[in-house]
Design an enzyme around this catalytic site. Structure first.
Site, PDB file in Angstrom:
ATOM      1  N   HIS A 169       0.614  -1.610   0.130  1.00 40.46           N
ATOM      2  CA  HIS A 169      -0.301   0.074   0.063  1.00 40.46           C
ATOM      3  C   HIS A 169       1.035   1.231   0.453  1.00 40.46           C
ATOM      4  CE1 HIS A 169      -4.008  -1.878   0.557  1.00 40.46           C
ATOM      5  NE2 HIS A 169      -3.545  -2.599   1.362  1.00 40.46           N
ATOM      6  N   ASP A 204      -3.366 -10.356  -2.544  1.00 44.75           N
ATOM      7  CA  ASP A 204      -3.538  -9.469  -1.676  1.00 44.75           C
ATOM      8  C   ASP A 204      -5.025  -9.307  -1.571  1.00 44.75           C
ATOM      9  OD1 ASP A 204      -2.589  -8.394   1.206  1.00 44.75           O
ATOM     10  OD2 ASP A 204      -4.411  -7.672   0.376  1.00 44.75           O
ATOM     11  N   HIS A 206      -6.642  -6.568  -1.490  1.00 43.15           N
ATOM     12  CA  HIS A 206      -6.434  -5.562  -1.037  1.00 43.15           C
ATOM     13  C   HIS A 206      -5.852  -5.397  -2.570  1.00 43.15           C
ATOM     14  CE1 HIS A 206      -6.992  -6.073   3.093  1.00 43.15           C
ATOM     15  NE2 HIS A 206      -7.992  -4.989   2.933  1.00 43.15           N
ATOM     16  N   ASP A 293      -5.323 -12.540   2.759  1.00 42.00           N
ATOM     17  CA  ASP A 293      -6.662 -11.780   3.011  1.00 42.00           C
ATOM     18  C   ASP A 293      -7.659 -12.114   2.612  1.00 42.00           C
ATOM     19  OD1 ASP A 293      -5.368 -10.371   1.622  1.00 42.00           O
ATOM     20  OD2 ASP A 293      -5.116  -8.587   2.907  1.00 42.00           O
TER      21      ASP A 293
HETATM   22  C1  SP5 Z   1      -1.605  -5.419   3.055  1.00 40.61           C
HETATM   23  C2  SP5 Z   1      -3.436  -5.634   3.845  1.00 40.61           C
HETATM   24  O1  SP5 Z   1      -3.571  -5.916   4.253  1.00 40.61           O
HETATM   25  N1  SP5 Z   1      -3.506  -3.704   4.545  1.00 40.61           N
HETATM   26  C3  SP5 Z   1      -4.595  -3.546   4.239  1.00 40.61           C
HETATM   27  C4  SP5 Z   1      -5.013  -2.751   5.195  1.00 40.61           C
HETATM   28  C5  SP5 Z   1      -6.368  -2.354   5.469  1.00 40.61           C
HETATM   29  N2  SP5 Z   1      -6.840  -1.297   6.980  1.00 40.61           N
HETATM   30  C6  SP5 Z   1      -7.918  -1.350   6.824  1.00 40.61           C
HETATM   31  C7  SP5 Z   1      -8.651  -2.188   7.024  1.00 40.61           C
HETATM   32  C8  SP5 Z   1     -10.004  -1.572   7.040  1.00 40.61           C
HETATM   33  C9  SP5 Z   1     -10.908  -2.845   6.865  1.00 40.61           C
HETATM   34  N3  SP5 Z   1     -12.279  -2.051   8.004  1.00 40.61           N
HETATM   35  C10 SP5 Z   1     -12.896  -3.870   7.848  1.00 40.61           C
HETATM   36  C11 SP5 Z   1     -13.803  -4.385   8.810  1.00 40.61           C
HETATM   37  C12 SP5 Z   1     -14.543  -5.570   8.918  1.00 40.61           C
HETATM   38  N4  SP5 Z   1     -14.926  -5.736  10.407  1.00 40.61           N
HETATM   39 ZN    ZN Z   2      -4.421  -7.057   2.285  1.00 45.01          ZN
END
Ligand code: SP5
Ligand code: ZN
Length: 362
Positions: A169, A204, A206, A293
Site C-alpha cells: 500500500h 492480496d 486489497h 486475506d
Molecule cells: C497489506 C494489507 O492487507 N493491508 C490492509 C490494510 C487495511 N486496513 C484497513 C482495513 C479496514 C477494514 N475494515 C473492515 C472491518 C470489517 N469488520
Molecule cells: Zn490485504
C-alpha cells in the site's frame, strides 16, 4: 524452497489501530509471520535462511528521500514532541491526502517540521501507527525481500520472503496500509535492473495501490492485481479496472476488481485472466505479492476462498514456468494463516516439479 526470514519484524508492533474513529487491537501483528513460520518449519520442503544487509539504496530506488528521512527520524521526533511511550499516530492528513479541495488552486501542501504535521504529510491514511522499532523492522523486511531476490538471481526457481509489516500500500512518497516500505516494489525494481522484464502478480485481497503507483509509467514492469473492488473496499480510491498505466506504461497495469463473496471458482476464473496477461509480458521473473486475506474467514475481508484453492492458485502460477519470488503481504485469520501459506507454496512447488519432469521427457 528457501524461505528468507528475520525475527526483527517483531520490532514493529503498535498493538492498537484506529478504524473509523474506534481504537481496536491491530490486525497486523507479529503472530501472523510467526504462525506462517511455524507451519513451514514443520514441513521439510522449506529451508530457512536469514537476510543480508542491502543498505538504503534499493529503498531510495522506489521511495522519496524525504519519506525515508522522516521514517528514520520519526521516533526521536515523537519523543521530542512529548509522545513518549505510546505509538505515534498519523492523524492530521494534509489536503493532498485528506481532501484536495482544501488547497484547490493553491498548489501542493508543504512538509511542516512538527511531529504531528510531519507524520500526516508522509502517511496517506490513519491506520498505520509508528513505534520505536518500526523503521528497523521495515528496513529488515526490505532486506528479506532483496535477499530472496538474490537467491532467485542465483538460480533458485522459487523463493519465499516471509516479512512484515506489509508494503504494497506504500507508493513512492507515502507510507500506510499497515506498512512503511514497499518491499515488493523494492525487490521488483531490483530484479528489473538485474534480470530484465518483471511481472508482479498481486493476490492480496486489497489492491496494491503503492506498487501500482510506483510502476504506473513503466513498460518493463507489469502490474496485475486481483482484489476487492475499490468501490466498496480499502484502499477505496485506487484499483479500478480502467486504470491501465500511463505514458510508456500504458497497458502495463491490469486491475481485476472482484465482488463480495467471491468464490473459489470466481477467483480461479479471474486468476486465469491475470495469468494470461502475465504470460504475454515476456517477463524474466515473476514477483507475487501474496496476501492471504482472500480467505473466507479473514476478519477484514469478504471473499469466500477455502484452503484447498490456494494449492490450485499456486499450481497455476507455477504453470507460467517463470522464476518466482513470493513475498508475504496481508492475511489476518491467524488460526489458518500458516496452513494457507504452506498450501499456496506447496501448490507452487508441486507444479514446478511437474514442469521439470515434463521438460525432461519432452
Ligand atoms: C497489506 C494489507 O492487507 N493491508 C490492509 C490494510 C487495511 N486496513 C484497513 C482495513 C479496514 C477494514 N475494515 C473492515 C472491518 C470489517 N469488520
Ligand atoms: Zn490485504
Amino acid at each position: 524452497m528457501r524461505v528468507v526470514y528475520d525475527p526483527r519484524h517483531v520490532l514493529h508492533d503498535p498493538g492498537t489501530e484506529v478504524q473509523y474513529g474506534v481504537p481496536m487491537p491491530m490486525y497486523e501483528v507479529p503472530a501472523r509471520v510467526e504462525s506462517i513460520r511455524a507451519a513451514l518449519l514443520a514441513d521439510s520442503e522449506f529451508a530457512f535462511t536469514g537476510p543480508t544487509d542491502h543498505g538504503l539504496g534499493p529503498v531510495s530506488a522506489v521511495h522519496n528521500e524525504g519519506l525515508v528521512r522522516f521514517l528514520a527520524e520519526s521516533w526521536s521526533l515523537w519523543r521530542r514532541h512529548g509522545g513518549g511511550g505510546g505509538a505515534m499516530p498519523p492523524q492530521y492528513l494534509p489536503d493532498s491526502v485528506l481532501h484536495p479541495a482544501m488547497r484547490e488552486g493553491m498548489g501542493p501542501a508543504r512538509e511542516p517540521s512538527g511531529a504531528m504535521g510531519r507524520i500526516g504529510y508522509w502517511c496517506w491514511e490513519t491506520m498505520t501507527p509508528l513505534v520505536a522499532g518500526s523503521y528497523q523492522a521495515a528496513l529488515t523486511a526490505v532486506d528479506v525481500a532483496l535477499t530472496a531476490a538474490d537467491l532467485l538471481l542465483a538460480g533458485d526457481s522459487a523463493v519465499y520472503g516471509l516479512a512484515r509489516p506489509p508494503g504494497h500500500h506504500c507508493p513512492r512518497s507515502a507510507f500506510g496500509g499497515y506498512g512503511l516500505f514497499n518491499y515488493s516494489a523494492a525487490a521488483t525494481a531490483y530484479l528489473a535492473e538485474r534480470a530484465g522484464r518483471v511481472a508482479v502478480l498481486d493476490v492480496d485481497y486489497h489492491h496494491g495501490n503503492g506498487t501500482q503507483q510506483i510502476f504506473y509509467q513503466r513498460a518493463d514492469v507489469l502490474y496485475v492485481s486481483l482484489h476487492a473492488d475499490p468501490d466498496r473496499a480499502y484502499p477505496h480510491f485506487i484499483g479500478w479496472a480502467d486504470e491501465r498505466g500511463a505514458g510508456a506504461g500504458e497497458g502495463f497495469t491490469l486491475n481485476l476488481p472482484l465482488p463480495p463473496g467471491c468464490t473459489n471458482d470466481d477467483y480461479l476464473a479471474a486468476l486465469d485472466t491475470a495469468l494470461e496477461r502475465v504470460a504475454g509480458h515476456d517477463a524474466a521473473v515473476l514477483v507475487v505479492s501474496l496476501g492471504l486475506d482472500t480467505y473466507g474467514q479473514d476478519p477484514i475481508a469478504d471473499f469466500a476462498l477455502s484452503t484447498d484453492v490456494y494449492h490450485e492458485v499456486g499450481r497455476r502460477v507455477a504453470g507460467l514456468g517463470l522464476p518466482t519470488l513470493v513475498l508475504q503481504e496481508g492475511g489476518y485469520f491467524l488460526p489458518k494463516l500458516g496452513e494457507n501459506a504452506r498450501t499456496w507454496l506447496r501448490g507452487l512447488l508441486g507444479s514446478a516439479l511437474d514442469l521439470r519432469a515434463t521438460s525432461h521427457s519432452a
